[in-house]
Design a protein around this motif. Structure first.
Motif, PDB file in Angstrom:
ATOM      1  N   SER A 262       0.816  -1.217   0.000  1.00 18.34           N
ATOM      2  CA  SER A 262       0.000   0.000   0.000  1.00 18.34           C
ATOM      3  C   SER A 262       0.847   1.262   0.000  1.00 18.34           C
ATOM      4  N   MET A 263       2.095   1.161   0.473  1.00 18.12           N
ATOM      5  CA  MET A 263       2.968   2.330   0.508  1.00 18.12           C
ATOM      6  C   MET A 263       3.405   2.751  -0.897  1.00 18.12           C
ATOM      7  N   ASN A 264       3.393   1.804  -1.851  1.00 23.25           N
ATOM      8  CA  ASN A 264       3.783   2.099  -3.237  1.00 23.25           C
ATOM      9  C   ASN A 264       2.869   1.360  -4.209  1.00 23.25           C
ATOM     10  N   ASN A 265       1.574   1.587  -4.068  1.00 26.35           N
ATOM     11  CA  ASN A 265       0.590   0.861  -4.873  1.00 26.35           C
ATOM     12  C   ASN A 265       0.842   0.988  -6.365  1.00 26.35           C
ATOM     13  N   ASP A 266       1.018   2.205  -6.836  1.00 25.14           N
ATOM     14  CA  ASP A 266       1.173   2.443  -8.276  1.00 25.14           C
ATOM     15  C   ASP A 266       2.415   1.753  -8.827  1.00 25.14           C
ATOM     16  N   LYS A 267       3.500   1.819  -8.065  1.00 22.50           N
ATOM     17  CA  LYS A 267       4.753   1.200  -8.510  1.00 22.50           C
ATOM     18  C   LYS A 267       4.608  -0.304  -8.654  1.00 22.50           C
ATOM     19  N   HIS A 268       3.960  -0.947  -7.664  1.00 23.71           N
ATOM     20  CA  HIS A 268       3.792  -2.401  -7.720  1.00 23.71           C
ATOM     21  C   HIS A 268       2.808  -2.804  -8.817  1.00 23.71           C
ATOM     22  N   ALA A 269       1.736  -2.039  -8.979  1.00 22.55           N
ATOM     23  CA  ALA A 269       0.758  -2.352 -10.025  1.00 22.55           C
ATOM     24  C   ALA A 269       1.409  -2.309 -11.409  1.00 22.55           C
ATOM     25  N   LYS A 270       2.235  -1.303 -11.645  1.00 23.11           N
ATOM     26  CA  LYS A 270       2.922  -1.200 -12.935  1.00 23.11           C
ATOM     27  C   LYS A 270       3.913  -2.351 -13.117  1.00 23.11           C
ATOM     28  N   ALA A 271       4.609  -2.721 -12.042  1.00 26.04           N
ATOM     29  CA  ALA A 271       5.585  -3.811 -12.129  1.00 26.04           C
ATOM     30  C   ALA A 271       4.903  -5.116 -12.548  1.00 26.04           C
ATOM     31  N   PHE A 272       3.715  -5.378 -12.001  1.00 25.55           N
ATOM     32  CA  PHE A 272       3.030  -6.627 -12.334  1.00 25.55           C
ATOM     33  C   PHE A 272       2.389  -6.575 -13.723  1.00 25.55           C
ATOM     34  N   SER A 273       1.842  -5.435 -14.113  1.00 25.17           N
ATOM     35  CA  SER A 273       1.275  -5.340 -15.463  1.00 25.17           C
ATOM     36  C   SER A 273       2.367  -5.476 -16.518  1.00 25.17           C
ATOM     37  N   ASP A 274       3.530  -4.884 -16.238  1.00 27.05           N
ATOM     38  CA  ASP A 274       4.656  -5.017 -17.175  1.00 27.05           C
ATOM     39  C   ASP A 274       5.130  -6.466 -17.244  1.00 27.05           C
ATOM     40  N   GLN A 275       5.132  -7.165 -16.106  1.00 32.14           N
ATOM     41  CA  GLN A 275       5.569  -8.558 -16.090  1.00 32.14           C
ATOM     42  C   GLN A 275       4.614  -9.444 -16.877  1.00 32.14           C
ATOM     43  N   ILE A 276       3.316  -9.196 -16.756  1.00 30.56           N
ATOM     44  CA  ILE A 276       2.323  -9.965 -17.527  1.00 30.56           C
ATOM     45  C   ILE A 276       2.572  -9.780 -19.018  1.00 30.56           C
ATOM     46  N   ALA A 277       2.862  -8.548 -19.425  1.00 30.94           N
ATOM     47  CA  ALA A 277       3.141  -8.284 -20.843  1.00 30.94           C
ATOM     48  C   ALA A 277       4.402  -9.015 -21.290  1.00 30.94           C
ATOM     49  N   ARG A 278       5.431  -9.038 -20.429  1.00 31.76           N
ATOM     50  CA  ARG A 278       6.676  -9.739 -20.790  1.00 31.76           C
ATOM     51  C   ARG A 278       6.441 -11.236 -20.916  1.00 31.76           C
ATOM     52  N   VAL A 279       5.659 -11.805 -20.007  1.00 35.76           N
ATOM     53  CA  VAL A 279       5.362 -13.238 -20.074  1.00 35.76           C
ATOM     54  C   VAL A 279       4.593 -13.549 -21.355  1.00 35.76           C
TER      55      VAL A 279
END
Length: 430
Positions: A262-279
């Motif tokens: 929760s302290m860095n919601n936007d950062k983590h959300a982007k990290a996971f969306s980018d990872q899904i795209a890479r996969v």
């Protein structure tokens, strides 16, 4: 929230999301769908793979991943992780490298009990293993510890540290990282009175809250705003029926993880969306940058409730170590009794968890220690992680710590005049 049903509900939600990910991956990977290629199935499979891995990691203790080590003889030696002292809430383990010559430096690395496993210090261990005998505190997940094992609070933690130091002997050099810093200082002071010959040769304190009020951060502000009653009601739960510690009061790892994210919601959300795209594009791997970081970050452990609450109440709110008023079994622990254990503090100029000033305060408390045995170092551009595991640690801090250890390899040693570190007993960062 102090009910097993609440704990089991959190575990149920985690388990359900892991199952949804596995189901999506299996369904979208069905061979028949390959007859008519569709990007949607690739995306669903990628989402499923990332989701399953994410929620599975939350309840899996990471492996150390340190299997071999190349020694000076040019040969690869197997690394054996041996338990030296086994106790209910944590073990003392040794990274043994059979076949190599004995290392002169013997290090006790004190890992934090703050939500993550000791494997968080994996890279620190690897960097020290090069020319040191490395031991580490391996804390157990409270959900797996039966209620019959009893309580575990800051006093018990401190006594564990004292026992580990006594087991290793006076030629030990202790390095404490983050949360255990004030308690490592207290454990050394406890030994100074109880068993002076068991004290370590040196004590290196890295980024810990000896005096949380010296430089307030979001962490210390939270501790000030929330009452102990609120913390107990909102953060403490009983372990559910799935684990050996059923009924034990804990600060759940999943709840801690939610706070971290929760302290860095936007950062983590982007990290996971980018990872899904890479996969989906086939550009990911088991050991890519994302998985290396999140496999460790998501692996959380429950803390005993009494340890969590007593840490907040006594270290952050009561400032017992900062005021030199810490007690064990109602007996005062006087940090001024430390007279011949060299003490070094390390802080990061950009540390937003234990800000500069919090850790170096330890030197002022060591009133019985000569100035020549006090050393402080401020790494200007390092954040909290960087001071013990990043490039700042590898390139700048580790060499200073090794020089400090070598200069104090015996009880009669003192900081060398040629040491690149600077002797100090004032809060230079204040």
């Amino acid at each position: 929230m102090r009910y097993m049903a609440t704990y089991d509900m959190m575990e149920t939600l985690r388990n359900a999301n892991q199952w949804l990910g596995a189901t999506a991956l299996s369904m979208a990977s069905y061979p028949a769908f390959s007859m008519t290629p569709n990007p949607a199935f690739q995306w669903i499979a990628a989402w499923g793979e990332v989701t399953e891995r994410t929620f599975d990691r939350m309840v899996t203790k990471p492996d150390w991943g340190i299997r071999t080590f190349t020694c000076e003889d040019g040969k690869d030696h197997l690394v054996s992780i041996d338990t030296v002292v086994e106790k209910p809430f944590g073990n003392l383990v040794h990274f043994n490298v059979p076949g190599r010559r004995n290392m002169k430096r013997k290090i006790l690395l004190i890992a934090p009990m703050s939500g993550h496993y000791a494997t968080l210090l994996r890279s620190t261990v690897k960097s020290l293993l090069v020319d040191c005998e490395v031991y580490i505190t391996d804390w157990h997940n409270a959900r797996d510890i039966p209620v019959s094992a009893g309580k575990f609070d800051v006093e018990d933690y401190t006594l564990y540290l004292a026992e580990f130091m006594r087991e290793m002997g006076p030629d030990t050099h202790v390095i404490a990282v983050c949360q255990p810093v004030p308690l490592a200082l207290a454990a050394t002071a406890w030994l100074a009175e109880e068993d002076p010959k068991a004290q370590p040769s040196s004590l290196t304190l890295i980024g810990g809250p000896v005096n949380p009020d010296a430089a307030p951060t979001d962490v210390t502000d939270f501790g000030r705003r929330v009452t102990m009653g609120q913390l107990e009601q909102t953060m403490v739960q009983r372990v559910g029926f799935k684990y050996s510690g059923v009924g034990r009061m804990v600060y759940p790892g999943l709840l801690q993880l939610a706070s971290f994210i929760s302290m860095n919601n936007d950062k983590h959300a982007k990290a996971f969306s980018d990872q899904i795209a890479r996969v989906a594009r086939g550009e990911s791997g088991d050991h890519d940058k994302h998985n290396r970081f999140y496999d460790e970050y998501l692996a959380v452990m429950d803390m005993p409730a009494e340890f969590y609450l007593s840490t907040v109440e006594r270290i952050f709110k009561g400032l017992e170590v900062a005021k030199n008023e810490f007690t064990i079994n109602d007996r005062a622990v006087d940090i001024g009794k430390i007279t011949d254990v060299a003490v070094m503090t390390v802080e990061g100029g950009k540390d937003d968890i234990s800000a500069p000033g919090q850790c170096v305060a330890a030197l002022d408390l060591c009133t019985g220690l000569p100035d020549g045995k006090k050393v402080s170092h401020l790494e200007p551009d390092a954040g909290h992680y960087g001071i013990f595991a990043g490039s700042s640690w590898r390139n700048n801090i580790r060499p200073l710590v090794m020089n400090f250890i070598d200069a104090n390899s015996s009880k009669k040693g003192s900081v060398s005049a040629k040491s690149p570190t600077k002797a100090a007993n004032k809060n230079a960062a204040a």
